[in-house]
Write a protein that holds these residues in place. Structure first.
Motif, PDB file in Angstrom:
ATOM      1  N   PHE A  46       0.823  -1.213   0.000  1.00 19.40           N
ATOM      2  CA  PHE A  46       0.000   0.000   0.000  1.00 19.40           C
ATOM      3  C   PHE A  46       0.858   1.265   0.000  1.00 19.40           C
ATOM      4  O   PHE A  46       0.378   2.333  -0.352  1.00 19.40           O
ATOM      5  CB  PHE A  46      -0.954   0.010   1.186  1.00 19.40           C
ATOM      6  CG  PHE A  46      -1.987  -1.077   1.104  1.00 19.40           C
ATOM      7  CD1 PHE A  46      -2.968  -1.048   0.126  1.00 19.40           C
ATOM      8  CD2 PHE A  46      -1.956  -2.143   1.971  1.00 19.40           C
ATOM      9  CE1 PHE A  46      -3.905  -2.051   0.022  1.00 19.40           C
ATOM     10  CE2 PHE A  46      -2.898  -3.149   1.888  1.00 19.40           C
ATOM     11  CZ  PHE A  46      -3.873  -3.103   0.912  1.00 19.40           C
ATOM     12  N   ASN A  47       2.121   1.141   0.395  1.00 22.65           N
ATOM     13  CA  ASN A  47       3.015   2.296   0.366  1.00 22.65           C
ATOM     14  C   ASN A  47       3.387   2.712  -1.042  1.00 22.65           C
ATOM     15  O   ASN A  47       3.909   3.805  -1.248  1.00 22.65           O
ATOM     16  CB  ASN A  47       4.280   2.013   1.177  1.00 22.65           C
ATOM     17  CG  ASN A  47       3.986   1.876   2.644  1.00 22.65           C
ATOM     18  OD1 ASN A  47       3.039   2.454   3.156  1.00 22.65           O
ATOM     19  ND2 ASN A  47       4.794   1.093   3.332  1.00 22.65           N
ATOM     20  N   LEU A  48       3.130   1.849  -2.017  1.00 24.99           N
ATOM     21  CA  LEU A  48       3.432   2.206  -3.403  1.00 24.99           C
ATOM     22  C   LEU A  48       2.574   3.367  -3.900  1.00 24.99           C
ATOM     23  O   LEU A  48       2.967   4.060  -4.835  1.00 24.99           O
ATOM     24  CB  LEU A  48       3.254   1.006  -4.330  1.00 24.99           C
ATOM     25  CG  LEU A  48       4.372  -0.022  -4.311  1.00 24.99           C
ATOM     26  CD1 LEU A  48       4.039  -1.169  -5.240  1.00 24.99           C
ATOM     27  CD2 LEU A  48       5.693   0.596  -4.698  1.00 24.99           C
ATOM     28  N   THR A  49       1.433   3.581  -3.300  1.00 29.58           N
ATOM     29  CA  THR A  49       0.601   4.708  -3.717  1.00 29.58           C
ATOM     30  C   THR A  49       1.235   6.048  -3.360  1.00 29.58           C
ATOM     31  O   THR A  49       0.892   7.074  -3.953  1.00 29.58           O
ATOM     32  CB  THR A  49      -0.801   4.624  -3.090  1.00 29.58           C
ATOM     33  OG1 THR A  49      -0.663   4.555  -1.669  1.00 29.58           O
ATOM     34  CG2 THR A  49      -1.539   3.404  -3.583  1.00 29.58           C
ATOM     35  N   LEU A  50       2.169   6.041  -2.418  1.00 26.69           N
ATOM     36  CA  LEU A  50       2.829   7.283  -2.020  1.00 26.69           C
ATOM     37  C   LEU A  50       3.943   7.694  -2.973  1.00 26.69           C
ATOM     38  O   LEU A  50       4.293   8.877  -3.043  1.00 26.69           O
ATOM     39  CB  LEU A  50       3.412   7.139  -0.614  1.00 26.69           C
ATOM     40  CG  LEU A  50       2.413   6.925   0.510  1.00 26.69           C
ATOM     41  CD1 LEU A  50       3.136   6.704   1.818  1.00 26.69           C
ATOM     42  CD2 LEU A  50       1.488   8.115   0.611  1.00 26.69           C
ATOM     43  N   MET A  51       4.509   6.755  -3.706  1.00 25.38           N
ATOM     44  CA  MET A  51       5.660   7.063  -4.552  1.00 25.38           C
ATOM     45  C   MET A  51       5.340   8.099  -5.642  1.00 25.38           C
ATOM     46  O   MET A  51       6.096   9.065  -5.789  1.00 25.38           O
ATOM     47  CB  MET A  51       6.226   5.803  -5.196  1.00 25.38           C
ATOM     48  CG  MET A  51       6.789   4.798  -4.232  1.00 25.38           C
ATOM     49  SD  MET A  51       7.979   5.500  -3.098  1.00 25.38           S
ATOM     50  CE  MET A  51       7.157   5.183  -1.561  1.00 25.38           C
TER      51      MET A  51
END
Length: 134
Positions: free
Chosen positions: A101-106
C-alpha cells in the motif's frame, strides 16, 4: 532594490519540503522498525538493516541537498523508496504484503518533489512493480 527570482524561491521551498519529508521519514522508519524488534524478534536482522540502509542513505541525501544537488537527491530518494518498498513487499509475501500500500505514495512524492512528468514515470514503475509481484 532588486526583485527576487521566482525560480530561486520555488527551489528553496522544494528543498525545505524535502528536508522535512526526509527527516520525518527517517524518524518514522526508525520508530516503526524499533517497535518491530519487539513484535517480531525473529526478523531482527531485517529491521536493523532497514534502519541502517534507509537512515544512512537519507543522511547522504540531506548532504547532497545541502551541497546544492537537490534534484539529484529528490530523484534518488524517490527511486530508492520505490525499490525499498518493492523489495520489502517481495520478501514479505508479494502482492499480499501490507507494505504494498506504500506504493501509492511514490507518485505523490515524485509529483511533490520532481514535477508531473516524474509522477507519470513513477506511476508506471509502481504499476509494473505491482504486476511483477503477482
Amino acid at each position: 532594490m532588486a526583485a527576487k527570482d521566482i525560480s530561486d524561491i520555488g527551489g528553496h521551498n522544494q528543498s525545505a519540503i524535502f528536508r522535512r519529508l526526509l527527516i520525518g521519514a527517517m524518524v518514522i522508519v526508525a520508530v516503526i522498525c524499533s517497535i518491530e524488534f519487539f513484535v517480531l524478534p525473529d526478523n531482527w536482522l531485517r529491521w536493523l538493516s532497514i534502519i541502517v540502509v534507509f537512515n544512512g542513505l537519507s543522511a547522504f541525501l540531506l548532504y547532497l541537498d545541502a551541497r546544492g544537488y537537490a534534484r539529484v537527491a529528490f530523484f534518488i530518494f524517490t527511486a530508492f523508496s520505490l525499490v525499498l518498498v518493492l523489495g520489502l513487499a517481495w520478501t514479505a509475501g508479494g502482492i499480499q504484503s501490507p507494505s504494498i500500500f506504500n506504493l501509492t505514495l511514490m507518485p505523490l512524492v515524485a509529483g511533490l518533489l520532481l514535477g508531473w512528468r516524474y509522477t507519470i514515470f513513477f506511476s508506471i514503475l509502481c504499476f509494473v512493480g505491482r504486476m511483477l509481484l503477482v
